[in-house]
Design a protein around this motif. Structure first.
Motif, PDB file in Angstrom:
ATOM      1  N   PRO A 196       0.738  -1.146  -0.008  1.00 50.74           N
ATOM      2  CA  PRO A 196      -0.187  -0.067  -0.016  1.00 50.74           C
ATOM      3  C   PRO A 196       0.914   1.404  -0.134  1.00 50.74           C
ATOM      4  O   PRO A 196       2.089   1.369   0.470  1.00 50.74           O
ATOM      5  N   GLU A 197       0.259   2.136  -0.858  1.00 53.54           N
ATOM      6  CA  GLU A 197       0.684   3.487  -0.476  1.00 53.54           C
ATOM      7  C   GLU A 197       0.578   4.279   0.525  1.00 53.54           C
ATOM      8  O   GLU A 197       1.173   5.099   1.101  1.00 53.54           O
ATOM      9  N   VAL A 198      -0.806   4.058   1.111  1.00 51.76           N
ATOM     10  CA  VAL A 198      -1.137   4.631   2.292  1.00 51.76           C
ATOM     11  C   VAL A 198      -1.891   3.483   3.082  1.00 51.76           C
ATOM     12  O   VAL A 198      -2.755   2.531   2.549  1.00 51.76           O
ATOM     13  N   LEU A 199      -1.732   3.332   4.458  1.00 45.22           N
ATOM     14  CA  LEU A 199      -2.483   2.292   5.499  1.00 45.22           C
ATOM     15  C   LEU A 199      -2.528   2.783   6.600  1.00 45.22           C
ATOM     16  O   LEU A 199      -1.790   3.412   7.298  1.00 45.22           O
ATOM     17  N   GLU A 200      -3.743   2.901   6.940  1.00 47.72           N
ATOM     18  CA  GLU A 200      -4.182   3.545   8.360  1.00 47.72           C
ATOM     19  C   GLU A 200      -4.970   2.394   9.122  1.00 47.72           C
ATOM     20  O   GLU A 200      -5.955   1.845   8.385  1.00 47.72           O
ATOM     21  N   ILE A 201      -4.683   2.076  10.114  1.00 47.91           N
ATOM     22  CA  ILE A 201      -5.618   0.822  10.966  1.00 47.91           C
ATOM     23  C   ILE A 201      -5.890   1.372  12.083  1.00 47.91           C
ATOM     24  O   ILE A 201      -4.876   1.791  13.041  1.00 47.91           O
ATOM     25  N   ARG A 202      -7.239   1.545  12.368  1.00 48.57           N
ATOM     26  CA  ARG A 202      -7.788   2.126  13.393  1.00 48.57           C
ATOM     27  C   ARG A 202      -8.283   0.849  14.494  1.00 48.57           C
ATOM     28  O   ARG A 202      -9.392   0.011  13.980  1.00 48.57           O
ATOM     29  N   ASP A 203      -8.164   0.839  15.513  1.00 46.20           N
ATOM     30  CA  ASP A 203      -8.860  -0.279  16.786  1.00 46.20           C
ATOM     31  C   ASP A 203     -10.071   0.523  17.207  1.00 46.20           C
ATOM     32  O   ASP A 203      -9.971   1.530  17.867  1.00 46.20           O
ATOM     33  N   ASP A 204     -11.208  -0.123  16.557  1.00 47.48           N
ATOM     34  CA  ASP A 204     -12.623   0.480  16.953  1.00 47.48           C
ATOM     35  C   ASP A 204     -13.251  -0.524  18.083  1.00 47.48           C
ATOM     36  O   ASP A 204     -14.356  -0.362  18.149  1.00 47.48           O
ATOM     37  N   SER A 205     -12.120  -1.416  18.749  1.00 46.99           N
ATOM     38  CA  SER A 205     -12.619  -2.267  19.728  1.00 46.99           C
ATOM     39  C   SER A 205     -13.499  -1.476  20.933  1.00 46.99           C
ATOM     40  O   SER A 205     -14.454  -2.273  21.307  1.00 46.99           O
ATOM     41  N   ALA A 206     -13.214  -0.437  21.341  1.00 46.00           N
ATOM     42  CA  ALA A 206     -13.725   0.216  22.506  1.00 46.00           C
ATOM     43  C   ALA A 206     -15.219   0.677  22.160  1.00 46.00           C
ATOM     44  O   ALA A 206     -16.169   0.545  23.081  1.00 46.00           O
ATOM     45  N   LYS A 207     -15.680   0.808  20.764  1.00 42.40           N
ATOM     46  CA  LYS A 207     -16.902   1.246  20.516  1.00 42.40           C
ATOM     47  C   LYS A 207     -17.787  -0.201  20.536  1.00 42.40           C
ATOM     48  O   LYS A 207     -19.127  -0.235  20.435  1.00 42.40           O
ATOM     49  N   HIS A 208     -17.336  -1.334  20.576  1.00 39.80           N
ATOM     50  CA  HIS A 208     -18.012  -2.621  20.605  1.00 39.80           C
ATOM     51  C   HIS A 208     -17.832  -3.324  21.886  1.00 39.80           C
ATOM     52  O   HIS A 208     -18.267  -4.677  22.004  1.00 39.80           O
ATOM     53  N   LYS A 209     -17.618  -2.700  22.890  1.00 40.61           N
ATOM     54  CA  LYS A 209     -17.290  -3.532  24.330  1.00 40.61           C
ATOM     55  C   LYS A 209     -18.750  -3.949  24.665  1.00 40.61           C
ATOM     56  O   LYS A 209     -19.807  -3.263  24.603  1.00 40.61           O
ATOM     57  N   GLY A 210     -18.709  -5.212  24.898  1.00 39.83           N
ATOM     58  CA  GLY A 210     -19.864  -5.959  25.201  1.00 39.83           C
ATOM     59  C   GLY A 210     -20.733  -6.654  24.364  1.00 39.83           C
ATOM     60  O   GLY A 210     -21.586  -7.319  24.402  1.00 39.83           O
ATOM     61  N   HIS A 211     -20.315  -6.324  23.212  1.00 40.26           N
ATOM     62  CA  HIS A 211     -20.813  -7.034  21.761  1.00 40.26           C
ATOM     63  C   HIS A 211     -20.177  -8.299  21.556  1.00 40.26           C
ATOM     64  O   HIS A 211     -19.143  -8.803  22.021  1.00 40.26           O
TER      65      HIS A 211
END
Length: 93
Positions: A17-32
């Motif tokens: 990739p020329e650009v790669l951004e990885i965001r951890d969204d786990s906190a938004k899914h707590k309890g799911h």
């Protein structure tokens, strides 16, 4: 090595990739479903690669999913993505 670092390594090796951004969204899914204490289960990937040229959105997602297959289900539960060619990324900037 963190899950983000593992995802990064697999994607860089497979798709250059020329650009790669990885965001951890786990906190938004707590309890799911699939969420674990400590997170690192739900991610969003923004990736720009020449490898996506001429590919449909579904084909691009399949390419990303194939690249990260060793991490899917454990430890990664969910993966959202935006996969663009460099030309598409330039137009959307």
């Amino acid at each position: 090595m963190s899950v983000v670092e593992q995802l990064q390594g697999l994607l860089e090796a497979a798709l250059s990739p020329e650009v790669l951004e990885i965001r951890d969204d786990s906190a938004k899914h707590k309890g799911h479903a699939g969420a674990r204490p400590g997170g690192e289960t739900h991610f969003h990937i923004y990736i720009v690669s020449e490898a996506f040229g001429g590919k449909s959105r579904i084909e691009r997602h399949r390419m990303v999913n194939k690249a990260v297959a060793p991490l899917m289900d454990n430890p990664v539960h969910a993966l959202a993505m935006t996969a663009l060619t460099p030309e598409e990324a330039a137009r959307s900037a």
